[in-house]
Design a protein around this motif. Sequence first.
Motif, mmCIF file in Angstrom:
data_model
loop_
_atom_site.group_PDB
_atom_site.id
_atom_site.type_symbol
_atom_site.label_atom_id
_atom_site.label_comp_id
_atom_site.label_asym_id
_atom_site.label_seq_id
_atom_site.Cartn_x
_atom_site.Cartn_y
_atom_site.Cartn_z
ATOM 1 N N ASP A 1 3.885 2.505 0.872
ATOM 2 C CA ASP A 1 4.491 2.686 -0.449
ATOM 3 C C ASP A 1 4.789 1.359 -1.143
ATOM 4 O OD1 ASP A 1 4.353 5.367 -0.028
ATOM 5 O OD2 ASP A 1 6.472 5.635 0.472
ATOM 6 N N LEU A 2 5.037 0.306 -0.373
ATOM 7 C CA LEU A 2 5.414 -0.972 -0.965
ATOM 8 C C LEU A 2 4.209 -1.820 -1.370
ATOM 9 C CD1 LEU A 2 8.328 -2.000 1.430
ATOM 10 C CD2 LEU A 2 8.513 -1.075 -0.884
ATOM 11 N N ALA A 3 3.016 -1.350 -1.053
ATOM 12 C CA ALA A 3 1.818 -2.153 -1.309
ATOM 13 C C ALA A 3 1.648 -2.482 -2.788
ATOM 14 C CB ALA A 3 0.587 -1.423 -0.791
ATOM 15 N N LYS A 4 1.893 -1.506 -3.644
ATOM 16 C CA LYS A 4 1.662 -1.721 -5.076
ATOM 17 C C LYS A 4 2.631 -2.731 -5.661
ATOM 18 C CE LYS A 4 0.966 0.792 -9.406
ATOM 19 N NZ LYS A 4 0.949 2.130 -10.053
ATOM 20 N N SER A 5 3.927 -2.544 -5.416
ATOM 21 C CA SER A 5 4.910 -3.462 -6.005
ATOM 22 C C SER A 5 4.814 -4.851 -5.391
ATOM 23 C CB SER A 5 6.329 -2.912 -5.806
ATOM 24 O OG SER A 5 6.644 -2.805 -4.422
ATOM 25 N N ALA A 6 4.414 -4.925 -4.111
ATOM 26 C CA ALA A 6 4.335 -6.222 -3.442
ATOM 27 C C ALA A 6 2.983 -6.892 -3.649
ATOM 28 C CB ALA A 6 4.606 -6.050 -1.947
ATOM 29 N N GLY A 7 1.996 -6.135 -4.119
ATOM 30 C CA GLY A 7 0.670 -6.714 -4.306
ATOM 31 C C GLY A 7 -0.029 -6.993 -2.991
ATOM 32 N N LEU A 8 0.247 -6.174 -1.959
ATOM 33 C CA LEU A 8 -0.368 -6.368 -0.653
ATOM 34 C C LEU A 8 -1.621 -5.501 -0.519
ATOM 35 C CD1 LEU A 8 2.845 -6.335 1.574
ATOM 36 C CD2 LEU A 8 1.672 -8.305 0.587
ATOM 37 N N GLU A 9 -2.598 -5.996 0.235
ATOM 38 C CA GLU A 9 -3.873 -5.309 0.362
ATOM 39 C C GLU A 9 -3.798 -4.193 1.400
ATOM 40 O OE1 GLU A 9 -8.586 -6.301 1.363
ATOM 41 O OE2 GLU A 9 -7.045 -7.855 1.546
ATOM 42 N N VAL A 10 -4.356 -3.041 1.042
ATOM 43 C CA VAL A 10 -4.419 -1.893 1.951
ATOM 44 C C VAL A 10 -5.871 -1.689 2.372
ATOM 45 C CG1 VAL A 10 -4.049 0.593 2.179
ATOM 46 C CG2 VAL A 10 -2.418 -0.792 0.901
ATOM 47 N N ASP A 11 -6.086 -1.538 3.673
ATOM 48 C CA ASP A 11 -7.447 -1.357 4.176
ATOM 49 C C ASP A 11 -7.994 0.000 3.753
ATOM 50 O OD1 ASP A 11 -9.423 -2.628 6.331
ATOM 51 O OD2 ASP A 11 -9.416 -0.456 6.588
ATOM 52 N N SER A 12 -9.191 -0.011 3.186
ATOM 53 C CA SER A 12 -9.764 1.222 2.644
ATOM 54 C C SER A 12 -10.327 2.130 3.735
ATOM 55 C CB SER A 12 -10.867 0.888 1.635
ATOM 56 O OG SER A 12 -11.857 0.069 2.246
ATOM 57 N N ASP A 13 -10.643 1.572 4.896
ATOM 58 C CA ASP A 13 -11.231 2.380 5.968
ATOM 59 C C ASP A 13 -10.191 2.958 6.918
ATOM 60 O OD1 ASP A 13 -13.841 1.862 5.062
ATOM 61 O OD2 ASP A 13 -13.887 -0.058 6.123
ATOM 62 N N PHE A 14 -9.271 2.112 7.375
ATOM 63 C CA PHE A 14 -8.305 2.545 8.385
ATOM 64 C C PHE A 14 -6.917 2.805 7.809
ATOM 65 C CE2 PHE A 14 -11.502 -0.060 10.487
ATOM 66 C CZ PHE A 14 -11.912 0.772 11.507
ATOM 67 N N GLY B 1 -3.253 1.294 6.051
ATOM 68 C CA GLY B 1 -2.330 0.266 6.521
ATOM 69 C C GLY B 1 -2.540 -1.059 5.803
ATOM 70 N N TYR B 2 -1.552 -1.942 5.937
ATOM 71 C CA TYR B 2 -1.616 -3.265 5.309
ATOM 72 C C TYR B 2 -2.563 -4.166 6.099
ATOM 73 C CZ TYR B 2 2.764 -1.722 3.114
ATOM 74 O OH TYR B 2 3.722 -1.025 2.427
ATOM 75 N N PRO C 1 -0.339 6.149 7.367
ATOM 76 C CA PRO C 1 0.480 4.923 7.323
ATOM 77 C C PRO C 1 1.276 4.829 6.038
ATOM 78 C CG PRO C 1 -1.847 4.416 7.008
ATOM 79 C CD PRO C 1 -1.773 5.849 7.424
ATOM 80 N N ASN C 2 2.521 4.432 6.152
ATOM 81 C CA ASN C 2 3.403 4.321 4.992
ATOM 82 C C ASN C 2 3.171 2.983 4.298
ATOM 83 O OD1 ASN C 2 5.482 4.160 3.151
ATOM 84 N ND2 ASN C 2 7.052 4.891 4.541
#
Length: 745
Positions: free
Chosen positions: A539-552, A554-555, A536-537
């Motif tokens: 890339d914007l998670a860090k700059s946006a401060g969005l949570e990424v699921d550690s198991d599956f 994706g946002y 899953p792409n």
Amino acid sequence: MLKCRSVWKKLVPLARASSTLCRQNVRKAGLNNGRIVRAPAAQMSTGPAGGGRENQIYVVLVGAVCLGGVAYAYHTLKRDQKRHEERMAELSSRPHLRGAEKTAVPTESEPPAEEATETEAVPEPEPEAAPSPEEPSSPAPEAEAAAPGKTTEPLPADETAVEASPEEAVEPPAAPVVEPDAPVVEPDAPVVEPDAPVVEEEPAAPSEPSPVDLTEPTPAPVVESEPAATAAAETPAAEPAEPQPEVVAESGAESTPASSKVPSHTPYLLIGGGTASFAAARSIRARDPGAKVLIVTDEPDLPYMRPPLSKELWFSDDPSVTETLRFKQWNGKERSIYFQPPSFYINPEDLDSAENGGVAVLTGKKVIHMDVRGNKVKLDDNTEISYDKCLIATGGVPRNLQAIERAGEEVMKRTTLFRKIEDFISLEKVSRNIKSITIIGGGFLGSELACALGRRSTDSGLEVIQMYPEKGNMGKVLPEYLSNWTTEKVKKEGVKVISEALVKSVTCKDDKLEIQLKDGRLVKTDHIVAAVGLEPNVDLAKSAGLEVDSDFGGYRVNAELQARSNIWVAGDAACFYDIRLGRRRVEHHDHAVVSGRLAGENMTGASKPYWHQSMFWSDLGPDVGYEAIGIVDSSLPTVGVFAKATAKDTPKAATEKSGTGIRSESETEDTAVSPVASSTPTPAVEQHKDSYGKGVIFYLRDKVVVGIILWNVFNRMPIARKIIKDGEEHADLNEVAKLFNIHED
């Protein structure tokens, strides 16, 4: 005037104190009534005659104020008279200026700025003589827009904002270039206003938000919004040549930098140009017909369907299929891979001024940074776009094997990570010019490509090899007996299958790629296709401060597919919570369609939870295909019920009946209502390799059905969806299989 007011406020307390003292003296004199009052002895004043010291100060200050007021009034009247004369002179020259601009606009392509200079030079001298000394600093920041325009319009702007003369010089310079000065000079009048519609209708829209403030907001829409929008035309226009030939604004945009051509603001911003984005755009427009939607994609193509890239396109008889990207579905009907023709979309530069809104696609641009607090994103060319609501539908990136990544540049050149249109075009061309091709991966994509290329091998002599670490084809999805049957089916298509193959290294020797397996086997080939999954792409998670699921991956989103109050995620990049099956991330076309559609509805205020059980399908050619829903994992216990297939039990027959090659487009609209089970008695489950013509496979977890595969059984997905949604424990799944009417023939 402001200075006089401040001085007066300071003098009022002093004047009030003096008047109070006078009133007190008069009152005392009245009370005495002529009686002789003995005044206390006091020292004689040494000051001049005429009263106390306070009165003298009061008189002096009042006199000074009066004198200053008279001087200021005289100065103001003289200055206003001079401005009035200059203004009248400028207005008298305006028709000539407009005439010159009208001729310049339609033919602008880069000279417009220079032409404007020549035409506007005529009215310049008279009005500019006075203000020019006041404005030397203003042209500097505006120099990027258009140097010639700066000297023509400062006076009109000065006139509209009389009280803020220092700031006036800053805003007007940009106005003449883009021509939205008509709404800005609105208070002045009849002469300028009528001109605007004649010259250009676009300025009206960008300048509408700015009348609130005549000093600061004006430059914003003028410099960023309109010219910025015009620039985006080059991107889509460069890709499909025919989209919007009628747009005239393109020529005016060419004089500005490319980065400024992108719309500076959009109510709905969709990041990603895949299925989910397109479904969301359609949904937004359905609920809000006047909505303005901007899709930003790093691909050079308009939104298109991905499934045909590994299915129908490979079975086309048209030699120019890589150019037309049109294909015949199994039902014989022809269609394009694109969801809509270019005429469906509007050019990005026209989005701001579109009265009825529309969907614009900005191709070849990648969002590299997201400012959630500021509600804006930055593109790879440093252009910024602000938004009201945003959808992230960035999809995924094909995984690669570490052995291939370590192999070097030569091996990478001969490796295809299959995902986009350009990958299909490249692989189709390569497959016609080489003798051997190896597909690494035994999943949906790998198996589809193997069957497609295998059929071609009989005519072209191409050697097609498929290798995977599992024991059989689709080994992670299908139960072992069905996986083995599928493997034999793939072999019959002309594919050489190498199972239980773990790649150790890849090298390039003697113009051949050598794949060394961990068990010592060596495979030589000309080209490799890596079909080993999708990442899953995010890339914007860090700059946006969005949570990424550690198991599956994706946002992580809530039930309404929200990651933030005004940010939604759909498609492959969304990790959502399934009320029946727990948290999941799905990488299939149907999920992209439905999640995108729901996200679009929620972006327009629907607030609907995502309860849909998405399905997927895969075809091993026109004769064998299956549809699946829920969790289909070969590690789970399964129960299969099969029957003998007929001529109607093929993907080709299914599409003929449904009228579409993308089966989920019709299936996702249906709902199961009281299905009637077949009265035909269910035969015992047979598991011989030749008996899997059609059937139903149930996947169980804690004795509850969590997944279903319909093997060569079509148009029954709503029933399967209802079974999983009910979440009940079934004593006899043979009876449940009757709901699918697999024995009716």
